[in-house]
Design an enzyme around this catalytic site. Structure first.
Site, PDB file in Angstrom:
ATOM      1  N   GLU A 189       0.679  -1.271  -0.080  1.00  0.00           N
ATOM      2  CA  GLU A 189       0.071  -0.180   0.113  1.00  0.00           C
ATOM      3  C   GLU A 189       0.891   1.263   0.127  1.00  0.00           C
ATOM      4  O   GLU A 189       1.916   1.282   0.927  1.00  0.00           O
ATOM      5  CB  GLU A 189      -0.797   0.120   1.471  1.00  0.00           C
ATOM      6  CG  GLU A 189      -1.802   1.190   1.374  1.00  0.00           C
ATOM      7  CD  GLU A 189      -2.622   1.047   2.730  1.00  0.00           C
ATOM      8  OE1 GLU A 189      -3.431   2.012   2.734  1.00  0.00           O
ATOM      9  OE2 GLU A 189      -2.522   0.229   3.506  1.00  0.00           O
TER      10      GLU A 189
ATOM     11  N   LYS B 137      -9.250   2.535  -2.419  1.00  0.00           N
ATOM     12  CA  LYS B 137      -9.644   2.098  -1.260  1.00  0.00           C
ATOM     13  C   LYS B 137     -10.923   2.694  -0.649  1.00  0.00           C
ATOM     14  O   LYS B 137     -10.947   3.784  -0.615  1.00  0.00           O
ATOM     15  CB  LYS B 137      -8.393   2.538  -0.137  1.00  0.00           C
ATOM     16  CG  LYS B 137      -8.541   1.883   1.365  1.00  0.00           C
ATOM     17  CD  LYS B 137      -7.272   2.069   1.887  1.00  0.00           C
ATOM     18  CE  LYS B 137      -7.202   1.566   3.304  1.00  0.00           C
ATOM     19  NZ  LYS B 137      -6.050   1.862   4.041  1.00  0.00           N
TER      20      LYS B 137
ATOM     21  N   CYS C  46      -5.548  -3.048   2.146  1.00  0.00           N
ATOM     22  CA  CYS C  46      -5.448  -3.128   3.645  1.00  0.00           C
ATOM     23  C   CYS C  46      -6.875  -2.899   4.525  1.00  0.00           C
ATOM     24  O   CYS C  46      -7.507  -4.090   4.593  1.00  0.00           O
ATOM     25  CB  CYS C  46      -4.500  -2.037   4.009  1.00  0.00           C
ATOM     26  SG  CYS C  46      -3.702  -2.134   5.757  1.00  0.00           S
TER      27      CYS C  46
END
Length: 566
Positions: A42, A115, A152
């Protein structure tokens, strides 16, 4: 069959060119190993977390230049897909950026996933800069496989407890053959096992194989431990990359199973990771090594009191930077015991560290005489005690300025919690190695270092002596504080509470519940609570500390200084 390279790398925040070079080197290795896909972590392009650098136009231009460099590099490896993390521009209302996963292939952008779940708890503040991505799954066909992607936090909400959106369920609806999750997951005690539990449960629930790629290295107060892993829904974690070191590993994926590229079965992954003290040691050593390197230091200096905190700090610094790059300074006063110097000498001889002596008695006397002359009363009690600490802190900063060493502060979590430290004295420094270790853990880690070395690096005389600041005659820490075995259990409950692991929380809860049944117990717990609150102003001014536990002082704990605490 799909060949995938996990690129677990140590990125530096803001070093776009350096990060691109590391990624290109890993991609070159991936090509040599005939991989179809290389996966980075990330925000790999800029490092995690760039904070308000994201608001600077020049920084974002360098990010764009870095992405262009990666795009050009991907054209040189037309058979390889690059899975890259980077901030990208957002369209429409809201925050100006997305935290994105980009798939580059043959010089083109084949996929972008933004994300969705942006954490704002503990040390995280991603919503400050990023706009959530749309609630959609992104899947890409690579070879004969359908590959889905997450970033994540998107994978941590499959229970639905923390967010209304569940990206894992959305990707499961798309029925990919494999899910790839890129991560910047900071390390703390128990975090590895927590990751395994959460992602193994999600993979099993949705019958999906998963690849979890994490970054490694220290960044300011936090440390990333790497430990990237692969999960099969029937078997759980079947591969784990090394902890606390870079690793570029290629594996094969076919028919829902992971294997080595030669087709051999992967070695078993132990359920439990490092023992607690060894985890602390490795995390602190890597954290210091990277902090010093990124801040331009090659050497460190520590005030050596002959006590356990400075001894452990010196031992850890020697492991991180090399004994030749660490210096101790002992600064005895009229209240120092003979052992404070003798034990410092023995310690530094054991560690191979150079030790300087700089007595402070004359300086203390000069200050006391000046105080009495100017203010008409003697300097005594707490002001005299704190003066000694501040003189020592000044001498250490003089040494740091003169010789270019990073000054390491030595306070532990027990003392820092209740303000048993002196502003501009023993709190001086650029980094604290022990600030997230309770005093009982300081002793345990010291014993562990000796056991691991097979000899007394830290003299037993230091480990055995009662803790003392040695700022007054016959002074002991327990003159001002409860015994550390008692204090630490109270602090764990008051500071970390349910952030503790189940066993540690249950132990602390039971200890405090038993304590408050005793006549003086409730008053003691209340006293400790007040000491914590009254010390917030000291912690706010203290140097950063390396985080090793679930809840540390620093960015992860945000409390007001000027507030009413009943």
């Amino acid at each position: 069959m799909l060949r995938i390279t996990l690129a677990q790398l140590n990125y530096t925040v803001g070093d776009i060119d350096g990060n691109v070079q590391r990624m290109c080197a890993a991609a070159h290795q991936a090509r040599q190993e005939q991989a179809d896909m290389v996966v980075f972590s990330e925000l790999s392009l800029c490092g995690y977390y760039p904070s308000d650098l994201l608001d600077e136009p020049a920084f974002m231009q360098r990010v764009q230049d870095g992405l262009e460099a990666l795009r050009r590099a991907s054209a040189d490896y037309p058979e390889l897909h690059w899975v890259v993390g980077a901030p990208t521009r957002a369209e429409g209302p809201g925050k100006p950026l997305h935290n994105s996963l980009l798939v580059l292939h043959g010089g083109t952008l084949r996929l972008q996933y933004d994300k969705q779940l942006l954490p704002t708890y503990n040390i995280f503040d991603e919503r400050r800069h990023f706009e959530p991505g749309p609630d959609v799954a992104k899947v890409l066909r690579i070879g004969q496989m359908q590959v889905g992607f997450l970033i994540c936090e998107d994978g941590w909400n499959d229970s639905g407890a923390d967010y209304a959106t569940n990206p894992f369920r959305r990707i499961a609806d798309a029925a990919p053959d494999l899910v790839v999750s890129i991560n910047a997951s900071p390390s703390h005690l128990g975090k590895r096992e927590q990751r395994h539990q959460v992602f193994s449960a999600a993979a099993s629930r949705h019958a999906l194989a998963l690849l979890y790629v994490n970054q490694v290295g220290g960044q300011d107060q936090i440390v990333f431990d790497g430990a990237s892993f692969a999960v099969e829904p029937e078997h759980g974690v079947v591969l784990e990359a090394p902890r606390f070191q870079e690793s570029v590993t290629t594996l094969a994926f076919d028919m829902g199973r992971f294997s080595s590229v030669s087709g051999r079965a992967l070695p078993a992954v132990p359920a439990q990771g490092l023992a607690t003290m060894e985890f602390y040691r490795q995390q602190i050593v890597l954290g210091l090594r990277d902090y010093a390197r990124r801040c331009g230091f090659t050497r460190a200096v520590v005030g050596s009191s002959g006590g356990i905190d400075s001894a452990l700090t010196l031992a850890l610094a020697a492991q991180a930077l090399g004994a030749d790059n660490v210096v101790g300074v002992t600064m005895p006063s009229g209240f120092s015991s003979a052992g404070s110097v003798d034990d410092s000498v023995a310690l530094c001889e054991n560690l191979g560290i150079r030790l300087h002596q700089h007595p402070i008695g004359e300086l203390v006397d000069g200050y006391a005489e000046g105080f009495a002359r100017s203010f008409g009363q003697p300097l005594e009690g707490l002001p005299l005690e704190n003066l000694q600490a501040r003189i020592r802190g000044t001498i250490l900063m003089e040494y740091s300025n003169a010789f270019g060493h990073l000054l390491l502060t030595t306070g532990n979590k027990s003392e820092v919690s209740v303000g048993y430290c002196t502003l501009y004295g023993d709190t001086n420094g650029g980094l604290g190695l022990l600030g997230d270790l309770y005093k009982t853990e300081v002793f345990a880690l010291s014993r562990h270092i000796n056991a691991t070395a097979g000899r007394e690096l830290i003299p037993q005389a230091i480990i055995a002596k009662p803790p003392s600041a040695e700022l007054a005659p016959d002074q002991k820490d327990e003159d001002s504080l409860p015994p550390y075995a008692v204090l630490d259990e109270i602090l764990k409950l008051l500071i970390e509470g349910t952030h503790l692991s189940g066993l540690e929380y249950a132990s602390a809860r039971q200890f405090v519940d038993t304590l408050v049944q005793q006549p003086d117990g409730p008053a003691l717990v209340d006293k400790v609570q007040r000491m914590i609150h009254r010390s917030e102003y000291k912690r706010r001014q203290a140097p950063p500390i390396l985080r090793v536990r679930p809840r540390a002082f620093g960015t992860g704990r945000q409390m007001p200084i000027a507030a009413y605490y009943p």
